[in-house]
Design an enzyme around this catalytic site. Structure first.
Site, short mmCIF file in Angstrom:
data_model
loop_
_atom_site.label_atom_id
_atom_site.label_comp_id
_atom_site.label_asym_id
_atom_site.label_seq_id
_atom_site.Cartn_x
_atom_site.Cartn_y
_atom_site.Cartn_z
N LYS A 150 41.82 41.40 43.29
CA LYS A 150 41.21 41.54 44.63
C LYS A 150 42.32 41.90 45.61
CE LYS A 150 38.00 39.39 42.11
NZ LYS A 150 37.86 37.97 42.04
N PHE A 179 24.34 36.17 34.98
CA PHE A 179 24.15 37.35 35.82
C PHE A 179 24.78 38.60 35.21
CE2 PHE A 179 28.47 37.37 37.58
CZ PHE A 179 28.85 36.05 37.37
N PHE A 212 32.53 28.86 43.11
CA PHE A 212 32.61 30.22 42.61
C PHE A 212 32.26 30.16 41.12
CE2 PHE A 212 34.49 33.95 40.67
CZ PHE A 212 33.86 34.92 41.43
N THR A 213 31.60 31.19 40.63
CA THR A 213 31.03 31.17 39.27
C THR A 213 32.01 30.72 38.20
OG1 THR A 213 31.52 33.53 39.13
CG2 THR A 213 29.28 32.93 39.77
N ASP A 222 42.24 28.63 45.81
CA ASP A 222 41.76 29.86 45.18
C ASP A 222 42.13 30.97 46.16
OD1 ASP A 222 40.42 32.07 44.28
OD2 ASP A 222 38.61 30.99 43.71
N ARG A 227 23.79 38.15 44.32
CA ARG A 227 24.46 36.87 44.48
C ARG A 227 23.41 35.89 44.97
NH1 ARG A 227 27.95 36.43 41.08
NH2 ARG A 227 30.11 36.96 41.42
N TYR A 275 58.88 41.50 24.73
CA TYR A 275 57.95 40.39 24.51
C TYR A 275 58.32 39.20 25.39
CZ TYR A 275 54.76 37.19 22.32
OH TYR A 275 53.73 36.31 22.12
C1 LIG Z 1 37.13 37.04 41.16
C2 LIG Z 1 37.29 35.65 41.56
C3 LIG Z 1 37.75 34.68 40.66
C4 LIG Z 1 37.97 34.95 39.20
O1 LIG Z 1 38.93 35.91 38.96
P1 LIG Z 1 38.85 36.97 37.76
O2 LIG Z 1 40.09 37.78 37.96
O3 LIG Z 1 37.61 37.76 37.93
O4 LIG Z 1 38.87 36.21 36.48
C5 LIG Z 1 37.92 33.40 41.15
N1 LIG Z 1 37.65 33.09 42.42
C6 LIG Z 1 37.20 33.98 43.30
C7 LIG Z 1 36.90 33.59 44.70
C8 LIG Z 1 36.99 35.30 42.89
O5 LIG Z 1 36.51 36.18 43.77
#
Ligand SMILES: *Cc1c(COP(=O)(O)O)cnc(C)c1O
Length: 461
Positions: free
Chosen positions: A262, A452, A128-129, A219, A386, A76
């Site tokens: 990613k 979306f 970004f969303t 980011d 998108r 833990y």
């Molecule tokens: C995917 C993504 C996020 C968010 O990350 P999650 O792991 O999906 O929560 C933030 N910024 C960018 C540019 C992304 O592509």
């Protein structure tokens, strides 16, 4: 450094396990699409042949990463894998303090809660969303300061992720630097089509923000892909390794949120990394509320181990050349077919310009959503919208109408072959041939947040 002698981008790995796919026929696909309300997010993955919905969490892990999974220390507190990850983040990216989170948005939530106050302005190189939503939920307002070229799918600017410093200067003059807790800088700007920011621009931004005492939060979801473009396109970086460029980018920023799903080649995971001790202390406290203890942040020990190994693999020159090489292969194939795509070709996928592909469908009838559905119906290839659906509504309830109305063909890392790329391009070409007969959609269900993902549509007659 010895240069790769092969002309081809061919993969620096071979396969030792495969996943069988289901091939569907048009009748099955029509039924599946209707059941999914013309939203590719609502399709069952089983009904998909080639899945280009996202490059998030869909990469193939290496044998080394799988071996790492077996080395999970599921304590833990104080898991050995956490320390390995912490050391990796310091070594590869250079940030001082690490807070693991279940994925990128977990880090965005914590960071926004700490740094954003009601009435604050957060300028960034395109929204970004999830990032923008967390900034808004914390009481802030996002302001786009990306260069105008980024909003033009035909403009071939090599660094469409660059910041327009005049736009930033205007915001600083209007609101004052005190109202700007940080600038939100994405490397390889997802919403612009995977477009990079240049080192030169980032350095200029750094000196500007230093003058005004404003932080830069990175980011860094696709930082290795951005580094690849810097090496290819920016003077003075031709001979640098991806690792060196990645480190230099990170050094110019004060902290980062990462979706490791990613670039970092894992199926789940993320982190917040900062250099500021005070912000770290607060984040370490908040992570317990939202994610889990600060040495696991919602992840299993094995996930942190796979992430640490994946981060090392992600900055290999050969890996990134093959990764982006495959994306460029697909893009060039589509251009040969005359399909309108965002140029230059980005790092993680091909973005088809739905406004040009379906010029007779107005934005209120969701051209990109329509096109994504048509591609699936044609071949079982799953892509995503998108455009106006992803952009959502403003706090006032009005729709955002983004200039870019795109369908994203996102390529998972190390998953598909060149023959798959051919199938995808051929499908897009077949749909393009009959584009005039395609009708738009009507939204019949709209969720309040990030619509979306779950919105449903009906075909217009
Ligand atoms: C995917 C993504 C996020 C968010 O990350 P999650 O792991 O999906 O929560 C933030 N910024 C960018 C540019 C992304 O592509």
């Amino acid at each position: 450094m010895k240069h790769n002698i092969y002309k081809s981008w061919a993969e620096p790995y071979k396969m030792k396990m495969v996943e069988l796919l289901k091939m569907t026929n048009p009748v099955q696909r029509k039924k599946a699409m209707q059941e999914a309300g013309y939203n590719t997010f609502l399709l069952k993955s089983e009904d998909v042949y080639i899945d280009l919905l996202t490059d998030s969490g869909t990469s193939a892990m290496s044998d080394r990463q799988w071996a790492g999974m077996m080395m999970g220390d599921e304590a833990y507190a104080g898991s050995r894998n956490f320390y390995h990850l912490e050391e990796t983040v310091k070594d590869i990216y250079g940030y001082k303090y690490l807070i693991p989170t279940h994925q990128g948005r977990g880090a965005e939530n914590i960071l926004s809660k700490i740094l954003v106050k009601k009435g604050d302005i957060i300028p960034g190189n395109m929204y970004f969303t999830t990032t923008r939503l967390h900034q808004e939920l914390a009481g802030g307002k996002f302001e786009d300061i990306i260069i105008d070229e980024a909003h033009d799918p035909d403009n071939e600017h090599p660094f469409k992720g660059n910041v327009d410093l005049n736009k930033l200067e205007r915001l600083v003059k209007k609101y004052g630097a005190k109202k700007i807790p940080y600038i939100s800088i994405a490397t390889s700007v997802n919403m612009a089509g995977g477009q990079p920011i240049s080192m030169k621009n980032l350095k200029e931004l750094r000196s500007y923000t230093n003058k005004h005492g404003i932080r830069i939060i990175h980011d860094m979801t696709r930082v290795a892909e951005n580094a690849y473009f810097i090496r290819q396109r920016e003077k003075g970086y031709e001979r640098c390794s991806i690792k060196e460029i990645v480190k230099e980018i990170c050094k110019l920023t004060d902290g980062a949120t990462m979706s490791a799903k990613k670039d970092a080649l894992v199926n789940i995971g993320g982190f917040l990394a900062v250099n500021d001790r005070e912000v770290f202390e607060e984040a370490r406290n908040l992570v317990v509320v939202y994610e889990g203890l600060h040495t696991y942040g919602g992840l299993a020990g094995r996930d942190m181990e796979a992430m640490a190994i994946g981060i090392h693999e992600s900055v290999s020159n050969d890996h990134i050349r093959a990764r982006v090489g495959q994306v460029i292969y697909l893009g060039e194939k589509m251009m040969e077919f005359g399909i309108p795509i965002v140029k230059p070709i980005g790092g993680h996928g091909i973005f088809v310009d739905a406004k040009k592909f379906l010029p007779h469908i107005p934005q209120e009838e969701f051209p990109a959503q329509t096109l994504a559905a048509e591609i699936y119906l044609d071949s079982g290839v799953r892509t995503m919208e998108r455009g106006v659906v992803s952009a959502g509504r403003k706090a006032t309830g009005e729709n955002y109408y983004p200039k870019l109305e795109l369908v994203r063909f996102t390529i998972p890392r190390r998953v598909y072959t060149q023959a798959h790329m051919d199938v995808i391009a051929e499908s897009a070409a077949r749909v393009y041939e009959r584009h005039e007969q395609i009708k738009g959609l009507k939204m019949i269900y709209e969720p309040k947040y990030l619509r979306f993902f779950q919105a449903r549509f009906e075909r217009l007659k």
